[in-house]
Structure formats: structure tokens, C-alpha cells
Design a protein around this motif. Sequence first.
Motif, PDB file in Angstrom:
ATOM      1  N   GLN A   2      44.655  47.014  47.623  1.00  0.00           N
ATOM      2  CA  GLN A   2      44.998  45.635  47.798  1.00  0.00           C
ATOM      3  C   GLN A   2      45.184  45.485  49.397  1.00  0.00           C
ATOM      4  N   GLU A  77      47.650  53.338  44.084  1.00  0.00           N
ATOM      5  CA  GLU A  77      47.972  51.926  43.018  1.00  0.00           C
ATOM      6  C   GLU A  77      48.577  52.553  41.830  1.00  0.00           C
ATOM      7  N   ASP A 138      51.326  42.775  35.987  1.00  0.00           N
ATOM      8  CA  ASP A 138      50.071  42.871  36.879  1.00  0.00           C
ATOM      9  C   ASP A 138      50.562  43.305  38.216  1.00  0.00           C
ATOM     10  N   GLY A 139      50.203  44.091  38.966  1.00  0.00           N
ATOM     11  CA  GLY A 139      50.464  44.533  40.376  1.00  0.00           C
ATOM     12  C   GLY A 139      51.790  45.458  40.530  1.00  0.00           C
ATOM     13  N   SER A 159      56.230  44.486  43.455  1.00  0.00           N
ATOM     14  CA  SER A 159      54.735  44.713  43.726  1.00  0.00           C
ATOM     15  C   SER A 159      54.736  45.294  45.099  1.00  0.00           C
ATOM     16  N   GLU A 161      53.121  44.257  47.620  1.00  0.00           N
ATOM     17  CA  GLU A 161      53.259  43.095  48.514  1.00  0.00           C
ATOM     18  C   GLU A 161      54.519  42.736  48.712  1.00  0.00           C
TER      19      GLU A 161
END
Length: 488
Positions: A2, A77, A138-139, A159, A161
Motif C-alpha cells: 500500500q 500486511e 478489507d484493509g 487500516s 492508512e
Amino acid sequence: MQPNLRWFREVLQKHAQGGSPQAAVRGVEQRYTYAQLLTEVERRESRLREQPAGPIALFLDNGPEALFWDLAALFSERPCIVLPPFFSPSQRAHCLQQSQTPLVLAGEVMGEELRALGYVFDGMFWKHPITHSDALPDGTAKITYTSGSTGTPKGVCLSAEAMLRVAHELEAASRPTQPSHYLVVLPLGVLLENLGVYAALLAGAQVTLLPLHQLGMSGASGIDIKRLLTCIALSGAQSLILVPQLLLGLVTAIERGLMGVGALRFVAVGGAKVSEGLLSRAQAVGLPVYEGYGLSECASVVCLNRPQHSRPGTVGRPLPHVEVRLAEDGEVQVRGTTMLGYLGEPASIGSWLSTGDLGRFDADGYLHILGRKKNQFITSLGRNVNPEWVEAELTQDGTILQAFIHGEGLSHNLALLWPLSSETSDAELDAAVQRCNSSLPDYARVHRWARLPEPFASSNGLLTGNGRPRREAIYLHYQNTLNQLVTE
């Protein structure tokens, strides 16, 4: 990989290429440069990529090893759960079973528990085949289990992010003070501390990670404040994160001449309401304290006081990554960097997250947190009281360490108190109560109180991991004591 993870790795590589002689990570005896940090993380990444898919849970004491594995999970991840040391065995079992975690990294201290859950040790990991699994959003990079007002933790899915955006904002907030040495005080299983470490790494600072017992943290059973303060003083730390109880101990020690402010440049405090009086005391001794506010569901930090933009008694202004508004009843709502969802629950609907906290903004945009919406009680005279406000005032002058206020449907408010020092007499406790009462409106004052036989702690189920009282548990545990106060 990512983009946000690639960016984080590139920042670490840039620090490594800078060739600074300062260690990136320091343990009890170990020191690692940024180049060595990356080597250690990459070695663990490769081991994780060889394992079956699924989350990994870490149950490791604070130290470089815990950080290396945490970063390895992030960069590979693989969803990661960092189990706090203050969780009970049943809470840990809940986390592992709900998340269907196939890999656990833990010492033999947890061996009996893991064997009972069907895990087998392969020489490095404890392994368990996945039989079923609640679908992760997801993520999901981290599942942080809250230790809120109930005994069963909830899995908050975040996440990479979201976490790295918050870490970036924390680094930017402290940047004007240029701290280059960060001391990890709280367990890495506390999300705020986890992200505090990421922020320090983004800044190219040195991160000192010591075992919790060396810091005076005896697992779930308590804090040796003298040992903790000694570690802070001897470490040369320039920045750290504290909860209010630890801030009280630090401020009191400085006031009594037992230690100085030293090298500290940026001390963030959060996790529970901080008395304005305690913040004023910190300011008076020159301690650079910045109160903030957040929750796990928002990747920890929402608001923060910052150098040149600080107003004691508030939690600061919202950071750039979020928007904050107030509902009609005063509840704080947040939009922006929020969770992906709770593990095992339907995805939340709507962009605004209701926090359950009551607040107000002043004319300059600083947020005042008034207490938990569900904790507000109404006296028999119809007055609304936020107990956190009164409790914060009681614990601000260095006499009372812990306080619990109850007054639902009563004409007089009751308090349970635990002193800062075991040598404090009942007369001194009462004097502290009266000093506090003199600054409170009549409906919020404490009229009767009892001395606790032991402090609230996560080990006895009366505190959450970040120091918040489990109000319902405290009420049920001390119901007879409170009833006696009513009838006196």
C-alpha cells in the motif's frame, strides 16, 4: 505494498541513509541504528510471509523485539493484535477465538493458556488451524481490543492508512519542540502508545523500550511510581505519553523537589479527563504538558493541544485529519480517520461516528470534554452531574489518587477515595475533599465519602487498561459501602 506503507518504509530508509550515530531503538542493553532496525524488521517479515494467512497476535513485554514484530506484521500486511498485559486470561481467549488468530507470538508464560485453546508451539510461533472466521473488513492492519466499561473487549479494526495518518499528525504536533528521544511508558498493547512509537520513528527520534517491570509497571496489579519516575529521570527522555494518574505522580514529585523537569519537551496526556488544576500545577513547575482526546474507533487521537496552540482545561483543537461536531444533546461526533468496523459486527452506517462523550467548543475552537454521556447522573433535586469532572477535581491536589462519585437519585453525592500515599490520614483526606468542594457548585459537592480498602486496578476488574474506572463494576463491588453512606 500500500502507498502509505511504502511511504513509512521510505521514511525509515531515509533515516537509515542519514547515517546518524544515534540509536533508533534502545532496550535494556541493546541498541539498534535505523539501518539495523530495518534489517531486523525485514528478517521477521520474511518469516511471517512463510506462514499461513490470517492475523498474528503478539503477547510480548515492551522491548525492541515487540516493536520489530509489530512493524514486520504491518509491512507484511498481516492483521496484527497486540494483546495488552492487563487483559485477563478470559479476555485474551476471547480476542484469539473471535479473531480466529492462527499465529501467536508469546513466551512460555502464556503456554498453558494457549495449549488449552488448542495452540501448538513450533519453536517460534504458537499455531492453531482456522476453523471459521469472522470476515475482517478489507484493509485491516490492526485489531485493537478496547477495554471499555464492560468485561468483554470489542475488536476495533483499523487500516494502516488511518494509523499512519494519526502518527504523522502526532509527529507534526510535537515537531516545534524537536524531541529526539522518546520513552515508551505505556504497554505497546495500548493503541495510543503504539502510534506514539510510530510518530517518534517518523521523526527520526530514538525510541527507548524497557520491560514494564523495570518501569515499575507490575502487569495488571499496579504501578511503582518511584521506579517509573527514576526511569524517566535517568533515561534523558524528551517526550512521552502519560495517563492522568502518572502525570499526577510526575507533577507531585517535581513539586516536592524529588526530581526536575529534566530534558522533557513534550509530554502528551490522555486516556481520561485531566483536572484543569493539575494542568495548572504542571505549567507552574515548567512541565510541557499537552492534553489530548481520542478513542480507539478514531485510531486513537482526535484533538490535541500543541505548542503555541494550547489551552489548559481543553483537549485542544481537532487535528487536520478529522472533522468534529456536536450533536443537539452535546455528544461529540467525528468524521474522517475512523475505524473500518468492529470485528464480528455489521459495518457501521454513516460517515459520522458518535463517541458517547459530551463536549462543547469555546469561541476559539478548543474542545472541552464534559464526561461520558452514559455516566451523567441526575440527583434527586434534578441536577445533572458528570462524575468525571468531580473526580478529576478531587485528584488534582496531590492527596487523592483515585476517586469514584455516585449520586444517581440521591440528595447527597457519595465518594469512594484512595490516597496517593498510604500514610495519608482520614483527616487529611477529608481536608482534601473540603478544598475541592469549595470550588464546586453545591449540587456537585461530595457530602459523604469512604476510604477504599485497595486501589482500583485492572487486575481486580475495576479499571480499564488505560486507567478509566469501570463504573458499573465499581458500583456493584462497593454497593454495600455506598448504601451505608446513604444511611449514615
